[in-house]
Design a protein around this motif. Structure first.
Motif, PDB file in Angstrom:
ATOM      1  N   SER A 145       0.801  -1.167   0.179  1.00 42.91           N
ATOM      2  CA  SER A 145      -0.042  -0.071   0.077  1.00 42.91           C
ATOM      3  C   SER A 145       0.964   1.326  -0.042  1.00 42.91           C
ATOM      4  O   SER A 145       1.815   1.292   0.788  1.00 42.91           O
ATOM      5  CB  SER A 145      -0.937  -0.020   1.101  1.00 42.91           C
ATOM      6  OG  SER A 145      -1.742  -1.023   1.206  1.00 42.91           O
ATOM      7  N   LEU A 146       0.493   1.996  -0.935  1.00 45.74           N
ATOM      8  CA  LEU A 146       1.181   3.359  -0.807  1.00 45.74           C
ATOM      9  C   LEU A 146       0.974   4.217   0.240  1.00 45.74           C
ATOM     10  O   LEU A 146      -0.196   4.588   0.485  1.00 45.74           O
ATOM     11  CB  LEU A 146       0.920   4.340  -2.092  1.00 45.74           C
ATOM     12  CG  LEU A 146       1.668   3.460  -3.096  1.00 45.74           C
ATOM     13  CD1 LEU A 146       0.910   4.263  -4.717  1.00 45.74           C
ATOM     14  CD2 LEU A 146       3.133   3.645  -3.548  1.00 45.74           C
ATOM     15  N   PRO A 147       1.873   4.848   1.254  1.00 49.46           N
ATOM     16  CA  PRO A 147       1.464   5.690   2.182  1.00 49.46           C
ATOM     17  C   PRO A 147       0.791   7.055   1.673  1.00 49.46           C
ATOM     18  O   PRO A 147       1.393   7.821   0.653  1.00 49.46           O
ATOM     19  CB  PRO A 147       2.741   5.908   2.937  1.00 49.46           C
ATOM     20  CG  PRO A 147       3.849   5.576   2.214  1.00 49.46           C
ATOM     21  CD  PRO A 147       3.255   4.794   0.900  1.00 49.46           C
ATOM     22  N   GLY A 148      -0.300   7.572   2.229  1.00 48.29           N
ATOM     23  CA  GLY A 148      -0.954   8.551   1.639  1.00 48.29           C
ATOM     24  C   GLY A 148      -1.900   8.391   0.662  1.00 48.29           C
ATOM     25  O   GLY A 148      -2.643   9.423   0.344  1.00 48.29           O
ATOM     26  N   TYR A 149      -2.188   7.279   0.263  1.00 46.79           N
ATOM     27  CA  TYR A 149      -3.192   6.983  -0.781  1.00 46.79           C
ATOM     28  C   TYR A 149      -3.976   5.996  -0.292  1.00 46.79           C
ATOM     29  O   TYR A 149      -3.611   4.732  -0.188  1.00 46.79           O
ATOM     30  CB  TYR A 149      -2.682   6.636  -2.103  1.00 46.79           C
ATOM     31  CG  TYR A 149      -3.673   6.258  -3.244  1.00 46.79           C
ATOM     32  CD1 TYR A 149      -3.848   5.021  -3.608  1.00 46.79           C
ATOM     33  CD2 TYR A 149      -4.734   7.263  -3.663  1.00 46.79           C
ATOM     34  CE1 TYR A 149      -4.858   4.527  -4.415  1.00 46.79           C
ATOM     35  CE2 TYR A 149      -5.645   6.998  -4.255  1.00 46.79           C
ATOM     36  CZ  TYR A 149      -5.946   5.518  -4.916  1.00 46.79           C
ATOM     37  OH  TYR A 149      -6.678   5.562  -5.729  1.00 46.79           O
ATOM     38  N   SER A 182      -2.091  -0.617   4.390  1.00 50.59           N
ATOM     39  CA  SER A 182      -1.072  -1.410   4.917  1.00 50.59           C
ATOM     40  C   SER A 182      -1.035  -2.592   4.375  1.00 50.59           C
ATOM     41  O   SER A 182      -0.639  -3.675   5.312  1.00 50.59           O
ATOM     42  CB  SER A 182      -1.221  -1.538   6.627  1.00 50.59           C
ATOM     43  OG  SER A 182      -1.539  -0.175   7.123  1.00 50.59           O
ATOM     44  N   LEU A 183      -1.103  -2.876   3.429  1.00 53.71           N
ATOM     45  CA  LEU A 183      -1.256  -4.308   2.683  1.00 53.71           C
ATOM     46  C   LEU A 183       0.518  -4.431   2.190  1.00 53.71           C
ATOM     47  O   LEU A 183       1.063  -3.439   1.742  1.00 53.71           O
ATOM     48  CB  LEU A 183      -2.080  -4.237   1.317  1.00 53.71           C
ATOM     49  CG  LEU A 183      -2.436  -5.533   0.796  1.00 53.71           C
ATOM     50  CD1 LEU A 183      -3.075  -6.336   1.820  1.00 53.71           C
ATOM     51  CD2 LEU A 183      -3.401  -5.451  -0.405  1.00 53.71           C
ATOM     52  N   ASP A 184       1.041  -5.785   2.494  1.00 51.57           N
ATOM     53  CA  ASP A 184       2.094  -6.042   2.038  1.00 51.57           C
ATOM     54  C   ASP A 184       2.181  -7.422   1.775  1.00 51.57           C
ATOM     55  O   ASP A 184       2.543  -8.354   2.424  1.00 51.57           O
ATOM     56  CB  ASP A 184       3.049  -5.590   3.384  1.00 51.57           C
ATOM     57  CG  ASP A 184       4.594  -5.875   2.981  1.00 51.57           C
ATOM     58  OD1 ASP A 184       5.458  -5.702   3.902  1.00 51.57           O
ATOM     59  OD2 ASP A 184       4.990  -5.900   1.681  1.00 51.57           O
ATOM     60  N   LEU A 185       2.107  -7.886   0.365  1.00 51.38           N
ATOM     61  CA  LEU A 185       2.387  -9.335  -0.163  1.00 51.38           C
ATOM     62  C   LEU A 185       3.154  -9.395  -1.427  1.00 51.38           C
ATOM     63  O   LEU A 185       3.261  -8.539  -2.124  1.00 51.38           O
ATOM     64  CB  LEU A 185       0.757  -9.997  -0.105  1.00 51.38           C
ATOM     65  CG  LEU A 185      -0.332  -9.578  -1.251  1.00 51.38           C
ATOM     66  CD1 LEU A 185      -0.336 -10.923  -1.950  1.00 51.38           C
ATOM     67  CD2 LEU A 185      -1.511  -9.422  -0.509  1.00 51.38           C
ATOM     68  N   VAL A 186       3.703 -10.673  -1.434  1.00 54.89           N
ATOM     69  CA  VAL A 186       4.576 -10.834  -2.510  1.00 54.89           C
ATOM     70  C   VAL A 186       4.101 -11.959  -3.411  1.00 54.89           C
ATOM     71  O   VAL A 186       3.565 -12.853  -2.766  1.00 54.89           O
ATOM     72  CB  VAL A 186       5.902 -11.082  -2.149  1.00 54.89           C
ATOM     73  CG1 VAL A 186       6.956 -11.541  -3.255  1.00 54.89           C
ATOM     74  CG2 VAL A 186       6.293 -10.128  -1.231  1.00 54.89           C
ATOM     75  N   ILE A 187       3.891 -11.763  -4.483  1.00 52.43           N
ATOM     76  CA  ILE A 187       3.412 -12.627  -5.492  1.00 52.43           C
ATOM     77  C   ILE A 187       4.223 -13.297  -6.521  1.00 52.43           C
ATOM     78  O   ILE A 187       4.818 -12.336  -7.269  1.00 52.43           O
ATOM     79  CB  ILE A 187       2.036 -12.069  -6.362  1.00 52.43           C
ATOM     80  CG1 ILE A 187       1.014 -11.702  -5.418  1.00 52.43           C
ATOM     81  CG2 ILE A 187       1.596 -13.292  -7.424  1.00 52.43           C
ATOM     82  CD1 ILE A 187       0.126 -10.593  -6.321  1.00 52.43           C
ATOM     83  N   ILE A 194       3.602  11.092  -3.493  1.00 52.81           N
ATOM     84  CA  ILE A 194       2.196  10.511  -3.406  1.00 52.81           C
ATOM     85  C   ILE A 194       1.721  10.637  -1.999  1.00 52.81           C
ATOM     86  O   ILE A 194       0.343  11.028  -1.646  1.00 52.81           O
ATOM     87  CB  ILE A 194       2.374   9.041  -3.727  1.00 52.81           C
ATOM     88  CG1 ILE A 194       2.745   8.773  -5.079  1.00 52.81           C
ATOM     89  CG2 ILE A 194       0.832   8.183  -3.323  1.00 52.81           C
ATOM     90  CD1 ILE A 194       2.534   7.274  -5.481  1.00 52.81           C
ATOM     91  N   LYS A 195       2.633  10.706  -1.123  1.00 51.62           N
ATOM     92  CA  LYS A 195       2.108  11.044   0.265  1.00 51.62           C
ATOM     93  C   LYS A 195       1.540  12.427   0.543  1.00 51.62           C
ATOM     94  O   LYS A 195       0.469  12.750   1.196  1.00 51.62           O
ATOM     95  CB  LYS A 195       3.120  10.761   1.379  1.00 51.62           C
ATOM     96  CG  LYS A 195       2.771  11.008   2.578  1.00 51.62           C
ATOM     97  CD  LYS A 195       3.926  10.329   3.544  1.00 51.62           C
ATOM     98  CE  LYS A 195       3.021  10.014   4.960  1.00 51.62           C
ATOM     99  NZ  LYS A 195       4.350   9.530   6.109  1.00 51.62           N
ATOM    100  N   GLN A 196       2.092  13.478  -0.207  1.00 52.81           N
ATOM    101  CA  GLN A 196       1.634  14.765  -0.002  1.00 52.81           C
ATOM    102  C   GLN A 196       0.342  15.002  -0.767  1.00 52.81           C
ATOM    103  O   GLN A 196      -0.389  15.940  -0.160  1.00 52.81           O
ATOM    104  CB  GLN A 196       2.775  15.827  -0.822  1.00 52.81           C
ATOM    105  CG  GLN A 196       3.876  15.854  -0.006  1.00 52.81           C
ATOM    106  CD  GLN A 196       5.181  16.981  -0.916  1.00 52.81           C
ATOM    107  OE1 GLN A 196       4.899  16.930  -2.018  1.00 52.81           O
ATOM    108  NE2 GLN A 196       6.120  16.856  -0.139  1.00 52.81           N
ATOM    109  N   GLY A 197       0.170  14.285  -1.734  1.00 54.24           N
ATOM    110  CA  GLY A 197      -1.161  14.032  -2.335  1.00 54.24           C
ATOM    111  C   GLY A 197      -1.679  15.462  -3.152  1.00 54.24           C
ATOM    112  O   GLY A 197      -2.845  15.552  -3.676  1.00 54.24           O
ATOM    113  N   LYS A 198      -0.504  16.278  -3.493  1.00 56.46           N
ATOM    114  CA  LYS A 198      -1.127  17.495  -4.261  1.00 56.46           C
ATOM    115  C   LYS A 198      -1.211  17.065  -5.759  1.00 56.46           C
ATOM    116  O   LYS A 198      -1.726  17.484  -6.708  1.00 56.46           O
ATOM    117  CB  LYS A 198       0.025  18.575  -3.853  1.00 56.46           C
ATOM    118  CG  LYS A 198      -0.205  19.343  -2.510  1.00 56.46           C
ATOM    119  CD  LYS A 198       0.800  20.422  -2.376  1.00 56.46           C
ATOM    120  CE  LYS A 198       1.246  20.343  -0.937  1.00 56.46           C
ATOM    121  NZ  LYS A 198       2.490  20.811  -1.016  1.00 56.46           N
TER     122      LYS A 198
END
Lengths: 387, 355
Positions: free
Chosen positions: A148-152, A158-163, A354-358
């Motif tokens: 998951s991207l912080p801020g979006y 808070s997803l964290d998986l590997v495929i 991405i976190k700043q969101g602007k």
């Protein structure tokens, strides 16, 4: 082999330069990059540029590659790109270009690519260029790290998986035939050797990154022999990794669990088609095809691309594609090349924007263009640029 | 026990190697190896497995052995064996060698021009049987006050080690193989070893084979070591002779060692010292461990990197004469490693610039 030839050419270049300028080689960096002549900078040794093959591909690929080049130039990344333009649609198929691509990747060892589109119509060859590339270079493992991207924020945070997906056999064997008119047989191939290989890759990856669980995804209740062999091979390999938990799950249940509770999964390993589906599903969970990077590994080579491979032809020329996935993949490539400082710089800059969101592109709910996004990333780089 | 032999752990051009830091000077020297590898962009990832030598259970060491089975190659420091532990507590290093069947220990002793020694022009390869002999850990006290220790010599292992010695001699273009034994006393045990060596020697007519009793061997080594070429011997004699030869060329800090099995390989210093007294003082000699890492690179067929690092080490040793205290110099470990990295940067193809 490639390293030796590069060294030889640099040494000979060094010798001629030294002769004409009469200066010690340490003070005058030898510029081997094809970009415009850069002024002298003591912190970068141009002798250490890495050569990487770049395949822009179709659709928005060229625009994304342009974004990568801009960010690399602003960050003074010591990487030189060797561009190979290859396409299969619109009657542009060419075998020589494909061979040129193979030689280039073999020499450089690392490549970054966009999606090479497959023509829908059957033109006499069942295997597309991408499949040929994967088979010839034996890029058997595809890794998509979904975070998951912080801020979006999405429905799952808070997803964290590997495929991890086996990329060379399975349903993509290109073996189809019409034995009786109106009846088509498509062959799905599963071999013990390749299943062992991808399972070992998955467990080695989990060990390297400190992951605790590997789940094999299959449909062995229906394809008892095929997926049964895959499952058995994974279980055999799991015995060598006593510290890592091994589970298995059927593909239909897996898809449902991913949309209800994706946090139960850690590392997933699966054959080709299921991998394709789960890659795209997981990418959708964190924000779509524009934000997830992916990479493919063989024994010798590493190819970096986006996680969900779409050419996105509708967006060509409209400047709306999201370059995040390609930039994060380029940062992963820098880490693979042992350029940790630059890798962290690029990925931190993208994440900060991405976190700043602007500044957000259309797929993340914003109104900015690709160029705006790239400019914002360049501004957020922590590096002292001469420009 | 794994049922199948896993494919090699190489992905995207990067090899994976198990790293076991061990005790004493092991951790700091292996950190230097990692530093040099990272600096020279060597495509090797290390999987660090710690083995705690003070624990009585075998979990740690089994973990390490499984890791080596997975990756196929390992680089290790020496794990200390506490003498006060009960006899059921086996030496961890020995356990690793026997479980992975690393039957051949190879050590190449060469005089280095930059190191001051009493003997010059020594070039001996010592091949030592690594799994049986006196190190079988079979001892018992049948009568109080009387202990029996069993030395095991088998035909199979003796044939195997002799075959390895002759094959290596042929590969490296060596002319003579000497078997070291004490068959005048242990007529059946060492007699079997000698007979197996003779059998294998008959298949290699281009290589001269002779034998020498171990007491005479050690005396000849300290008088005239230049007479020896390749030596093959059982476990305990190998331990003694390899330490003598290491002393002749300059000490335990200079010579690397390799342990080869059919499926696995493990690299370490030749004389397997823990070096507890000089640990963390920055005075240990990194040469042996770095040369062992070059042997590792040769095993992984990364010959270019191996030659670059080896040349840098030998240049530091011979030309700049930057020596650590064990060979009579004043330098610290970090100075030597820094000098090696500087030479790699000047001569090597590609290094990571530090910011």
């Amino acid at each position: 082999m490639a390293v030796a030839s590069l060294r030889r050419s640099v040494l000979s270049l060094n010798r001629t330069l030294r002769g004409s300028w009469c200066q010690a080689p340490d003070l005058r960096p030898v510029c081997v990059s094809a970009c415009q002549r850069t002024p002298e900078r003591s912190s970068v040794h141009a002798r250490n540029t890495f050569k990487v093959t770049m395949v822009p591909g179709d659709g928005v690929g060229p625009e994304l590659m342009r974004a990568v080049r801009e960010v690399f130039k602003a960050a003074d990344v010591p990487v030189e790109f060797e561009e190979i333009h290859i396409s299969e649609v619109h009657n542009m198929a060419s075998e020589e270009k494909l061979d040129q691509l193979f030689t280039s990747v073999r020499n450089n060892g690392v490549a970054i690519k966009g999606k090479i589109n497959n023509p829908m119509a059957y033109k006499g060859d069942l295997a597309s260029y991408e499949m040929k590339l994967r088979r010839k270079l034996d890029l058997f493992a595809n890794v998509v790290h979904v975070t998951s991207l912080p801020g979006y924020s999405t429905r799952h945070n808070s997803l964290d998986l590997v495929i991890i997906r086996e990329q060379t056999e399975g349903e993509y064997s290109s073996l189809e035939h019409e034995s009786v008119k109106g009846v088509i047989e498509s062959l799905k191939i599963i071999t013990r050797e390749k299943s062992h290989r991808i399972a070992k890759f998955a467990f080695d990856y989990a060990t390297k990154k400190g992951r605790s669980k590997v789940t094999a995804v299959h449909k062995a209740n229906i394809m008892k022999l095929g997926d049964g062999l895959f499952l058995q091979s994974c279980a055999e390999v799991a015995k060598l990794y006593p510290k890592i938990k091994f589970e298995n799950i059927i593909i239909d249940n897996c898809c449902m669990q991913l949309v209800r509770n994706p946090y139960q999964f850690d590392v997933l390993v699966m054959p080709n088609l299921y991998g394709n589906i789960i890659d795209n599903l997981a990418a959708g969970l964190v924000g779509g095809a524009g934000v997830v990077p992916g990479e493919s590994y063989s024994d010798e080579y590493a190819v970096f691309e986006t996680g969900a491979r779409h050419p996105f032809a509708q967006a060509v020329g409209r400047n709306i594609a999201n370059p995040t996935a390609m930039l994060l993949s380029a940062a992963n490539m820098l880490r693979h090349l042992n350029l940790d400082y630059h890798s962290n710089m690029v990925s931190e800059a993208v994440k900060r924007v991405i976190k700043q969101g602007k500044v957000r592109t259309k797929d993340l709910g914003g109104y900015c263009t690709t160029e705006d996004f790239v400019r914002a990333v360049v501004n957020n780089l922590g590096h002292q640029s001469v420009y | 026990h794994c049922v199948f032999q896993p494919p090699p752990a190489k992905y995207g051009g990067q090899h994976t190697v198990t790293l076991i830091p061990g005790d004493g000077i092991g951790p700091e020297l292996l950190n230097h190896v990692r530093e040099v590898f990272r600096f020279s962009c060597v495509p090797v990832d290390f999987e660090v497995v710690n083995v705690n030598s003070s624990r009585a259970d075998e979990d740690d060491i089994n973990n390490a052995i499984t890791a080596i089975r997975r990756n196929g190659v390992a680089l290790k420091g020496n794990i200390e064996t506490n003498h006060t532990m009960p006899p059921s507590f086996k030496s961890r290093n020995n356990l690793m060698r026997t479980s992975l069947d690393l039957y051949a220990n190879m050590m190449h002793c060469q005089s280095l021009p930059g190191v001051q020694t009493r003997h010059k022009n020594i070039d001996i390869i010592i091949i030592r049987e690594n799994t049986e002999g006196e190190y079988s850990s079979l001892e018992h006290e049948s009568v109080s006050g009387v202990v029996e220790s069993l030395k095991i010599i088998t035909r199979l292992n003796s044939l195997r080690i002799a075959d390895y010695a002759f094959r290596l001699a042929r590969e490296k273009g060596r002319r003579r193989v000497t078997a070291v034994h004490k068959a005048n006393i242990m007529k059946l045990g060492d007699g079997l070893f000698l007979q197996c060596c003779r059998e294998v020697a008959s298949g290699y007519p281009d290589i001269t084979f002779d034998s020498m009793i171990v007491d005479n061997t050690t005396m000849q080594l300290v008088c005239k070591p230049q007479q020896f070429d390749v030596m093959v011997m059982p476990n305990l004699y190998g331990n003694v002779v390899s330490n003598v030869c290491a002393g002749l060329v300059g000490g335990p800090g200079l010579v690397p060692g390799a342990n080869y099995g059919r499926d696995y390989a493990m690299f370490e210093t030749a004389t397997r010292n823990t070096g507890k007294s000089i640990a963390n003082k920055n005075i240990a000699n990194p040469t042996a461990m770095l040369l062992a890492s070059c042997l590792l690179l040769d095993h992984l067929k990364l010959h270019e990197y191996a030659t670059t690092i080896r040349n840098a080490i030998l240049t530091t040793m011979n030309e700049t004469r930057l020596h650590t205290p064990d060979i009579g110099g004043q330098g610290t470990t970090s100075e030597v490693v820094q000098s090696i990295m500087n030479i790699i940067q000047k001569t090597g193809p590609r290094t990571v610039a530090y910011y």
